[in-house]
Design a protein around this motif. Structure first.
Motif, short mmCIF file in Angstrom:
data_model
loop_
_atom_site.label_atom_id
_atom_site.label_comp_id
_atom_site.label_asym_id
_atom_site.label_seq_id
_atom_site.Cartn_x
_atom_site.Cartn_y
_atom_site.Cartn_z
N PRO B 193 -1.70 -24.80 -10.30
CA PRO B 193 -2.97 -24.47 -9.65
C PRO B 193 -3.47 -23.05 -9.96
CG PRO B 193 -1.30 -25.20 -8.04
CD PRO B 193 -0.62 -25.06 -9.34
N HIS B 194 -4.71 -22.97 -10.42
CA HIS B 194 -5.41 -21.70 -10.65
C HIS B 194 -6.32 -21.42 -9.44
CE1 HIS B 194 -4.20 -21.99 -14.81
NE2 HIS B 194 -4.85 -23.12 -14.98
N PRO B 195 -6.86 -20.18 -9.38
CA PRO B 195 -7.81 -19.91 -8.28
C PRO B 195 -9.01 -20.86 -8.27
CG PRO B 195 -7.13 -17.86 -9.33
CD PRO B 195 -6.55 -18.98 -10.16
N LEU B 196 -9.38 -21.40 -9.45
CA LEU B 196 -10.54 -22.28 -9.50
C LEU B 196 -10.18 -23.76 -9.36
CD1 LEU B 196 -12.87 -20.72 -12.22
CD2 LEU B 196 -13.53 -21.32 -9.91
N SER B 197 -8.88 -24.09 -9.29
CA SER B 197 -8.49 -25.50 -9.34
C SER B 197 -9.09 -26.33 -8.20
CB SER B 197 -6.98 -25.64 -9.34
OG SER B 197 -6.44 -25.08 -10.52
N LEU B 198 -9.04 -25.78 -6.98
CA LEU B 198 -9.61 -26.54 -5.86
C LEU B 198 -11.12 -26.74 -6.07
CD1 LEU B 198 -9.48 -27.85 -3.04
CD2 LEU B 198 -9.66 -25.59 -2.05
N ARG B 218 -3.63 -33.30 -1.18
CA ARG B 218 -2.48 -34.14 -0.88
C ARG B 218 -1.45 -34.07 -2.01
NH1 ARG B 218 -3.19 -39.33 -0.57
NH2 ARG B 218 -1.49 -39.67 0.88
N ASN B 219 -1.90 -33.95 -3.24
CA ASN B 219 -0.94 -33.79 -4.34
C ASN B 219 -0.16 -32.50 -4.20
OD1 ASN B 219 -1.01 -36.08 -5.85
ND2 ASN B 219 -2.53 -35.36 -7.30
N LEU B 220 -0.87 -31.41 -3.89
CA LEU B 220 -0.18 -30.13 -3.72
C LEU B 220 0.77 -30.17 -2.53
CD1 LEU B 220 -2.02 -29.07 -5.91
CD2 LEU B 220 -2.44 -27.05 -4.53
N LYS B 293 -8.38 -27.29 2.64
CA LYS B 293 -7.56 -26.50 1.72
C LYS B 293 -6.14 -27.05 1.75
CE LYS B 293 -5.95 -22.37 2.64
NZ LYS B 293 -5.87 -20.95 2.97
N PRO B 294 -5.38 -26.81 0.70
CA PRO B 294 -4.02 -27.34 0.69
C PRO B 294 -3.24 -26.86 1.91
CG PRO B 294 -4.61 -26.57 -1.49
CD PRO B 294 -5.72 -26.16 -0.58
N ALA B 461 1.50 -29.68 -15.79
CA ALA B 461 1.58 -29.98 -17.21
C ALA B 461 0.45 -30.93 -17.58
CB ALA B 461 2.93 -30.62 -17.53
N ARG B 462 0.02 -31.73 -16.58
CA ARG B 462 -1.08 -32.66 -16.77
C ARG B 462 -1.65 -32.93 -15.40
NH1 ARG B 462 -5.17 -35.14 -18.27
NH2 ARG B 462 -5.19 -37.13 -19.36
N TYR B 463 -2.96 -32.96 -15.30
CA TYR B 463 -3.59 -33.35 -14.04
C TYR B 463 -4.66 -34.37 -14.38
CZ TYR B 463 -4.92 -33.01 -9.17
OH TYR B 463 -5.13 -33.31 -7.84
#
Lengths: 254, 504
Positions: B193-198, B218-220, B293-294, B461-463
């Protein structure tokens, strides 16, 4: 038929009285970001480091915002050790130049000025826009579309979305301009007769928004065509968009 | 089936990759083909840069997902599309992203017209192709003509290119070429996760902000081993159902507009905004940005606010109900809705249709019911079905779902008014390394699937994101066959699919 008439009576007339009166806005609406003068501890860079789109630059006199990059998210407010940074409910964010979107937390925003001369006389009472969606998430599109509903009734200002660039006075653009849409944006622009306007809606269309680091997009409208009105937000509230359009037409002033 | 070689997993549960048996490609294919034959559904098929291929099969009646993987020795494998059409777009996607050739694919064409993530795509190209330039199907004959539309459309709509093969007014075939909205979301998520991922999850499809944000969170949470407090789950349910109510109301209004029934069209345009404004009252954004948020919520729905929203919910429902009773009472509307947009339920099942469009064909498929998440285990919703797969059926399913959403929302707001707010969620601990997590959320269009695979450091590695539109665009094409081209806007509206959710 009687049911339709009864329903008409029940639903009532609910077109918003704007611009005579400001419609009720949600108290948690995130409008113009504000920081009190001298509120920041020296050398604090918290908000600048927290901003996911690098829309904040920390300086000795407090942070400077780039509203064109800002996603109006809460990453910066949550981190401020003094709680000095907040989003005010001020929905008026549109500007005529990209530079006007750069401002310090206690500076007044230079709101979009009206068109002048011939363009104003042509577009004041009739402004037909071709909407081009060029990447992005469809968020700005849906909140632009809302302006056409009876609640906002865009038509009463002489503004209308049209089905051909040949019928248009300008282009309203959403999205960062993906590489795959560049040609379509250029062709649409070229097909609109002069004089013409370009209106960039949302962080994507101004700066690439949350995708600004992606090579699949070009970083906003200005990378392809000149822009006459910038409307920040992610997405902007419909009132923010309407405020910008009406300022161009000289129908809303400070 | 006697012995399964895929691994079972629940919605939102994380699992070390080591628990997945590495199958050879033949066993991998057989497992998929056999399971689909037995009624399971290919919910996701995707590759990674190191030529591993993952498949997710949904066993909707058993609340289970089955995950399998294979490692290709070379970028080529025998296509499963001829026997299993649900795989067609997934295989084309792998061909474009990683240059993996599904040999024998009946219509191997690009999906999004971008440059390969590796050195070259399955067509040997190293640079991005020109969007919309491909071998379109063509019908021959003297009186056959082609109508070509887009990418820019006549309204405030996202871009896409449509080719209709017509005989007079009748459409023989519609081919849809998308990719114009492609902005590289999946590629951007790698290493996160990056700062922009959400934000990238929230904007996968902006009108489904909550559905995608929730699937991401939910994945996180699954990978970090964090449990979300029940009250926060309730609030997330409110967010999702408000999103559903707003969009279903807007869609029914737009469908009314396309058959010229203006009262409902006008009212629903406004009422959709009333639903969105309920979301804005909680989180400041009409589309639900920065609500989740996660770990929980970024902004809470406090007891006082829940009490304040209850009468506004009642008013929004009163107006919606009034506008839609009018619609269902108009025989001219029903006549038009009933006559257009037939999608054969058998075909719908074959292509793996999801969401409203699937339920309108009588297919029981709703991840809130089949793979319950968040509050839907304790507070279930009833699945809404119609039978005939027409425009009317898709409208009717929306109407039933609106009633169900309103019931859920009223119950939730009552409960939230009496429950103290949860503490703000703490930052998540590190994500499980070398693991996999799958999250399904039933957005208003249908099943939103997010699949996260982490590397040895716990980074993505993959999303993989599968918007319901990815499954359903082909359903729209099938529903156009034999219809009048002038009915396209109405049939299209009855699906109302996402371009950006498909293009990512």
């Amino acid at each position: 038929m009687i049911q339709i008439m009864l329903s008409r009576w029940r639903q009532g007339h609910r077109t918003l009285p704007y611009p005579k009166e400001l419609p009720p806005l949600p108290p948690r609406l995130r409008g113009l970001p504000r920081v009190g003068k001298g509120a920041c501890p020296p050398d604090c860079r918290g908000c600048a480091e927290a901003c996911p789109t690098q829309a904040i630059e920390a300086g000795p006199e407090g942070p400077r915002f780039d509203l064109g990059r800002c996603l109006f998210c809460l990453d910066c407010t949550g981190i401020c050790p003094k709680g000095a940074l907040h989003f005010s409910p001020d929905h008026r964010l549109a500007t005529r130049t990209r530079e006007d979107l750069l401002l310090k937390g206690d500076e007044e925003l230079r709101h979009a000025e009206a068109l002048e001369g011939e363009p104003l006389s042509i577009f004041r009472d009739s402004l037909k826009l071709r909407v081009v969606s060029a990447g992005g998430c469809n968020g700005c599109e849906v909140d632009t579309n809302v302006l056409g509903t009876l609640a906002w009734d865009l038509g009463r200002f002489g503004i209308q979305f049209v089905a051909s660039p040949r019928h248009a006075d300008g282009m309203l653009l959403c999205g960062p301009v993906t590489a795959n849409m560049e040609l379509a944006v250029r062709k649409t622009y070229d097909a609109i007769p002069d004089p013409k306007l370009v209106i960039a809606i949302g962080a994507c269309a101004i700066s690439g928004g949350p995708y600004r680091h992606q090579e699949e997009q070009l970083g906003g409208t200005s990378s392809v065509v000149p822009v006459d009105l910038f409307v920040p937000g992610c997405p902007p509230h419909p009132l923010t968009i309407l405020d910008g359009l009406l300022r161009l037409q000289d129908k809303v002033r400070d | 089936m006697s012995q399964r070689r895929f691994t079972p997993l629940r919605n939102g549960q994380a699992m070390p990759l080591a628990r997945l048996e590495e199958l050879d490609i033949d066993a991998f294919r057989d497992e998929i083909l056999q399971s689909v034959k037995e009624g399971q559904r290919l919910a996701c098929l995707c590759a990674t840069p190191d030529l591993r291929v993952f498949a997710v099969l949904a066993e909707d009646q058993g609340d289970r997902l089955w995950v399998g993987q294979t490692r290709l020795q070379e970028p080529c494998f025998p296509s499963i599309t001829p026997q299993c059409p649900q795989a067609h777009l997934f295989e084309r996607e792998m061909a474009e992203q990683f240059g993996i050739v599904p040999a024998g694919h009946p219509w191997l064409k690009p999906v999004r017209y971008h440059r390969s993530w590796g050195t070259r795509d399955a067509w040997g190209r190293t640079e991005a192709p020109v969007p919309g330039v491909t071998d379109f199907f063509q019908v021959g004959g003297d009186e056959v003509h082609e109508v070509s539309v887009g990418p820019v459309h006549a309204g405030v709509i996202e871009p896409g290119h449509f080719r209709f093969q017509c005989h007079g007014e009748t459409v023989f075939h519609l081919e849809i070429a998308l990719g114009y909205q492609h902005r590289g979301i999946e590629r951007a998520l790698i290493g996160g996760p990056h700062p922009l991922s959400l934000k990238h999850a929230e904007t996968a499809s902006g009108d489904s902000t909550i559905a995608h944000a929730w699937a991401y969170c939910r994945n996180l949470e699954g990978l970090a081993g964090v449990t979300v407090p029940p009250r926060s789950e309730w609030v997330r349910g409110v967010a999702l159902e408000l999103e559903r109510a707003a969009n279903h109301t807007g869609d029914l209004g737009a469908m009314a507009g396309d058959v010229g029934f203006l009262p409902t069209s006008s009212y629903c345009g406004r009422i959709r905004g009333d639903w969105l404004n309920l979301s804005a009252a909680v989180c400041g954004s009409r589309l639900g940005r920065d609500w989740l948020k996660p770990g929980g919520l970024r902004q809470d729905l406090e007891p006082e606010l829940a009490r304040e929203l209850s009468p506004r919910l009642a008013q929004a429902w009163y107006d919606t109900n009034d506008a839609l009773e009018l619609l269902w009472g108009a025989s001219s509307v029903l006549n038009r809705f009933e006559a257009a947009g037939l999608l054969d339920p058998e075909q719908a099942r074959d292509i793996g249709l999801v969401g409203v469009a699937a339920r309108a064909c009588g297919i029981r498929r709703d991840s809130r019911v089949d793979h319950p998440f968040g509050p839907y285990g304790e507070h279930p919703v009833t699945i809404s079905l119609a039978e005939r797969g027409r425009v009317l059926s898709r409208g009717w399913v929306r109407w039933k779902e609106l009633q169900e959403s309103r019931r859920f929302l009223a119950e939730a707001l009552d409960a939230l008014a009496d429950l103290p707010v949860d503490a703000k969620p703490a930052p998540l601990p590190a994500l499980m390394p070398d693991a996999l997590c799958i999250s399904l959320v039933e957005g208003w269009r249908g099943e939103v699937l997010h699949l996260a695979i982490t590397d040895g450091k716990g980074c993505f590695a993959r999303y993989k994101i599968v918007d319901p539109s990815f499954h359903n665009w082909f359903g729209l094409a099938l529903a156009l066959r034999g219809e009048q081209i002038s009915d396209f806007p109405l049939i299209n509206k009855s699906f109302n699919l996402s371009y950006c959710g498909h293009d990512l």
